[in-house]
Scaffold this motif. Structure first.
Motif, short mmCIF file in Angstrom:
data_model
loop_
_atom_site.label_atom_id
_atom_site.label_comp_id
_atom_site.label_asym_id
_atom_site.label_seq_id
_atom_site.Cartn_x
_atom_site.Cartn_y
_atom_site.Cartn_z
N SER A 126 0.80 -1.22 0.00
CA SER A 126 0.00 0.00 0.00
C SER A 126 0.84 1.27 0.00
CB SER A 126 -0.93 0.02 1.22
OG SER A 126 -0.19 0.14 2.42
N HIS A 127 2.13 1.16 0.38
CA HIS A 127 2.94 2.38 0.46
C HIS A 127 4.41 2.02 0.65
CE1 HIS A 127 4.41 3.51 4.70
NE2 HIS A 127 4.27 2.21 4.68
N ALA A 128 5.23 3.05 0.61
CA ALA A 128 6.64 2.94 1.02
C ALA A 128 7.01 4.23 1.74
CB ALA A 128 7.55 2.71 -0.18
N PHE A 129 7.60 4.07 2.91
CA PHE A 129 8.21 5.22 3.60
C PHE A 129 9.71 5.00 3.56
CE2 PHE A 129 10.23 7.05 7.34
CZ PHE A 129 9.90 8.39 7.15
N LEU A 130 10.43 5.96 3.00
CA LEU A 130 11.86 5.82 2.80
C LEU A 130 12.60 6.98 3.44
CD1 LEU A 130 11.82 4.87 -1.01
CD2 LEU A 130 11.79 3.30 0.96
N ASP A 131 13.24 6.72 4.57
CA ASP A 131 14.23 7.67 5.07
C ASP A 131 15.46 7.41 4.20
OD1 ASP A 131 16.62 8.54 6.54
OD2 ASP A 131 15.22 9.04 8.14
N TRP A 157 -0.14 5.26 -7.24
CA TRP A 157 0.57 5.72 -6.05
C TRP A 157 0.93 7.19 -6.19
CZ3 TRP A 157 4.47 2.11 -3.16
CH2 TRP A 157 3.80 0.94 -2.75
N ARG A 158 0.90 7.89 -5.08
CA ARG A 158 1.30 9.31 -5.04
C ARG A 158 2.59 9.40 -4.22
NH1 ARG A 158 -2.78 11.21 -2.61
NH2 ARG A 158 -3.94 12.17 -4.30
N SER A 159 3.58 10.17 -4.70
CA SER A 159 4.85 10.32 -4.02
C SER A 159 5.01 11.75 -3.51
CB SER A 159 6.02 9.98 -4.95
OG SER A 159 5.94 8.64 -5.39
N VAL A 160 5.37 11.88 -2.23
CA VAL A 160 5.47 13.20 -1.58
C VAL A 160 6.76 13.25 -0.78
CG1 VAL A 160 4.37 14.84 -0.03
CG2 VAL A 160 2.96 13.30 -1.41
N SER A 161 7.42 14.41 -0.79
CA SER A 161 8.63 14.62 -0.01
C SER A 161 8.85 16.12 0.17
CB SER A 161 9.84 13.99 -0.70
OG SER A 161 11.03 14.29 0.00
N GLY A 162 9.64 16.46 1.17
CA GLY A 162 10.06 17.84 1.33
C GLY A 162 11.10 18.24 0.30
N VAL A 179 21.03 16.98 2.48
CA VAL A 179 19.61 17.32 2.33
C VAL A 179 18.81 16.07 2.01
CG1 VAL A 179 17.94 18.61 0.95
CG2 VAL A 179 20.08 19.70 1.67
N LEU A 180 19.34 15.22 1.15
CA LEU A 180 18.67 13.98 0.80
C LEU A 180 18.46 13.10 2.02
CD1 LEU A 180 17.72 11.92 -1.41
CD2 LEU A 180 20.08 11.11 -1.47
N ALA A 181 19.50 12.96 2.86
CA ALA A 181 19.43 12.10 4.03
C ALA A 181 18.42 12.59 5.05
CB ALA A 181 20.81 11.99 4.68
N ASP A 182 18.09 13.89 5.01
CA ASP A 182 17.19 14.47 6.00
C ASP A 182 15.84 14.84 5.40
OD1 ASP A 182 16.66 15.11 8.58
OD2 ASP A 182 18.14 16.70 8.75
N SER A 183 15.49 14.21 4.28
CA SER A 183 14.22 14.51 3.59
C SER A 183 13.57 13.21 3.13
CB SER A 183 14.47 15.42 2.39
OG SER A 183 15.17 16.59 2.77
N PRO A 184 12.79 12.55 3.99
CA PRO A 184 12.21 11.27 3.62
C PRO A 184 11.16 11.39 2.52
CG PRO A 184 11.28 12.04 5.68
CD PRO A 184 12.40 12.98 5.33
N ILE A 185 10.84 10.24 1.94
CA ILE A 185 9.83 10.16 0.88
C ILE A 185 8.70 9.25 1.34
CG2 ILE A 185 9.36 9.36 -1.48
CD1 ILE A 185 12.33 9.97 -2.12
N GLU A 186 7.47 9.68 1.15
CA GLU A 186 6.28 8.86 1.38
C GLU A 186 5.60 8.67 0.04
OE1 GLU A 186 3.27 6.60 2.87
OE2 GLU A 186 5.00 7.28 4.05
N THR A 187 5.43 7.42 -0.36
CA THR A 187 4.76 7.12 -1.63
C THR A 187 3.77 6.00 -1.42
OG1 THR A 187 5.10 6.47 -3.94
CG2 THR A 187 6.62 5.54 -2.32
N GLY A 188 2.63 6.07 -2.09
CA GLY A 188 1.64 5.02 -1.94
C GLY A 188 0.22 5.52 -2.15
#
Length: 601
Positions: A126-131, A157-162, A179-188
């Motif tokens: 249903s999703h992926a949370f990626l730090d 799926w929709r992908s969102v991140s800062g 910046v990449l390491a401190d900006s997780p991605i939520e997709t799903g």
């Protein structure tokens, strides 16, 4: 002249070409989400060196704990021009590749992602949370380079991140690895909202079904984010993302550079108490956007992703954030004075029931946060950078308010840290002490040694009286001495044979009687405890009375006599004094931003 111009032009092209070439491209393919797997391909630009070492961080930002994240990496391979290169693993989290000089290389590996509660990486159908620090490797050469991250995800799926959005769907751009390491991605499959406040864009993405009211969330978040103006004078971002997981089991939250991830039980949003906890958590993480993400102690600048980052000021990074979170709610009228004082009363109760306050200073707890022990040992022999960090932040705030005659507060300390010590700068104790002297005109060295490097001994009624408040217990009339009740100092949980001991408070009756964790109490004064609780049974006894405790230890039946102690009966409460002065009311308002509460009987 023509030759000179041509040389300059060719040099310019070389510089532009080199800059464009110095880009890290990452592709993450969720090949089998139901099995928590992803394939990662990374293209690294060429370097002048013959060997290249890649790293996966051993910890993630926001959690001061070594997590051994490389345990989910498999099928590691490296190619250049479709030719395999030699590599060897040099440590649990590093891979050395040879023969890479002046070659663009492609690194491929598989990631197993099933750590939802750690907020590191989690993939399902249903999703992926990626730090990203737990998924994407880096090298010392690639750390400062721009990263392009592309996701291959299921349809719908929709992908969102800062992170900044790329030119393609499910694509993001980071100016560098930090910046990449401190900006997780939520997709799903998720619920998505956006709003604008004070020229800043905000997004709210919710994964999971539950009893939350997303409309109310949006309205309250709009109010909450406005209140940062009471602490800092501007915003360090143009867009911010609130990520919410409404799930089962996982709970907690983590701050990030331009976003936060908040996890909670899917059915714990509708009750006021639970929803207020959500708002306080959201406020906590939002405060971190300044405190930690924009200014943080020496020892944590820059982050060393491969080992512990030590500082004796982690209490200021975390405990101060716990303290300031309430400021965003009180000043936005999102919490009542009674709710605020009830939360404070709970913190005071926890502190009074923590013997560790006499064993470890808050500075020591900060340095040892990486090896922090919780549970029975932690409570008896340690303090916590969050809870006790909150406490010393409160003491400091009241001291500043008092010395400055309400003209300055702890909020001014944080505003000046943000103004003068933003990353890549940092701050140490001398910097904080200098700021305290700047805003009050007085030296804080003695206060600091007493409360930060010493064991804080607050007189809570004396503190509260400044704001027209006092402590009472729920079963005593206002102004009267609290009635007593029997106390053992033991906490238990149900067990098939009785009650299993989970905690014994140091120097309590149970401690002196020799009880310890994992003992299974089966009887008090020869009467069984099955189906009962310690609290219910203790109602039959008076303080200072001796009782016989029967329990199993290592399956051996044992008996111990225990003399009960006396503690105030009922719940600790903070209430207004009967007749508060104008000075006390003004202090309360300067402290909280709320009008003074009505007196309660």
């Amino acid at each position: 002249m023509r030759t000179c111009v041509m040389s300059i032009f060719l040099f310019f092209l070389a510089v532009v070409s080199q800059h464009a070439f110095a880009q890290v491209k990452v592709n993450i393919s969720l090949i089998s989400p139901e099995h928590h797997l992803a394939n990662v391909d990374i293209i690294f630009p060429a370097t002048a060196e013959d060997t290249l070492t890649l790293y996966l961080p051993t910890w993630r930002t926001g959690r001061y704990q070594i997590l051994n994240l490389a345990n989910g990496i498999r099928n590691f391979a490296v190619t250049a021009d479709n030719t395999e290169l030699n590599w060897r693993k040099t440590a649990k989290d590093s891979w050395e590749i040879s023969g890479v000089k002046n070659q663009v290389i492609k690194v491929s590996y598989q990631v197993y992602a099933n750590q939802l509660s750690y907020r590191t990486r989690h993939i399902d159908d249903s999703h992926a949370f990626l730090d990203n620090s737990t998924v994407i490797m880096y090298s010392k050469h690639s750390r400062p380079e721009e990263h392009i991250i592309s996701l291959q995800v299921p349809n719908k799926w929709r992908s969102v991140s800062g992170l900044a959005y790329g030119s393609q769907a499910h694509q993001f751009i980071a100016p560098n690895y930090d910046v990449l390491a401190d900006s997780p991605i939520e997709t799903g499959i998720n619920e998505f909202h956006h709003f604008t406040v004070a020229g800043r864009n905000y997004e709210l993405v919710i994964w999971g079904q539950g009893n939350y009211d997303s409309k109310k969330m949006l309205n309250d978040l709009k109010i909450m984010v406005k209140q940062s103006k009471h602490i800092w004078q501007d915003y360090p971002f143009s867009r911010y993302v609130f990520m919410v997981h409404a799930t089962s089991g996982a709970r907690g939250a983590t701050e990030h550079l331009n976003s936060t991830i908040i996890q909670g039980s899917r059915f714990q949003f509708s009750q006021r108490k639970d929803y207020l906890d959500f708002l306080l958590t959201a406020a906590h993480e939002f405060v971190h956007t300044w405190n930690v993400k924009q200014y943080r102690p020496k020892g944590l600048v820059p982050y060393d992703y491969q080992q512990e980052n030590y500082s004796n000021l982690l209490w200021l990074a975390e405990g101060s954030t716990s303290y300031l979170q309430s400021q965003l709610l009180t000043r936005g009228d999102l919490i009542t004075s009674k709710e605020f004082l009830d939360k404070l009363a709970k913190r005071i109760t926890g502190y009074l029931r923590k013997p560790g306050r006499d064993s470890q200073t808050i500075a020591q707890a900060s340095f040892d946060a990486w090896i922090n022990e919780s549970g029975d040992y932690g409570n008896n022999h340690s303090v916590n950078i969050y809870s006790e960090g909150y406490l010393v932040s409160w003491l400091l705030d009241f001291d500043i308010l008092t010395r400055s005659k309400l003209k300055k507060s702890y909020r001014d300390v944080h505003n000046l840290l943000y103004k003068h010590h933003r990353i890549p700068k940092s701050y140490d104790e001398a910097d904080v002490l200098a700021i305290l002297k700047q805003i009050t005109g007085e030296d804080y060295n003695a206060w600091w040694q007493k409360n930060i490097h010493g064991f804080a001994k607050p007189d809570f009624n004396q503190l509260l009286s400044k704001a027209g408040l006092t402590i009472k217990y729920s079963n005593s009339a206002s102004g009267k001495k609290a009635k007593g009740q029997a106390f053992t100092g033991v906490k238990t949980k149900k067990h098939s044979h009785g009650l299993m001991v989970t905690h014994v408070e140091k120097n309590s009756p149970a401690w002196r009687a020799g009880l310890t964790t994992d003992d299974i109490i089966i009887a008090i004064d020869d009467l069984r405890l099955v189906g009962d609780t310690m609290a219910n049974r203790l109602k039959d006894f008076s303080p200072e009375q001796s009782v016989k405790v029967t329990f199993f230890r290592r399956d051996q039946l044992m008996n111990q006599n225990m003399t009960l102690a006396k503690i105030p009966k009922g719940k600790l409460m903070i209430v207004p004094v009967t007749k508060a002065s104008k000075k006390q009311k003004a202090f309360f308002n300067a402290w909280t931003g709320l009008p003074f509460p009505m007196s309660r009987g």
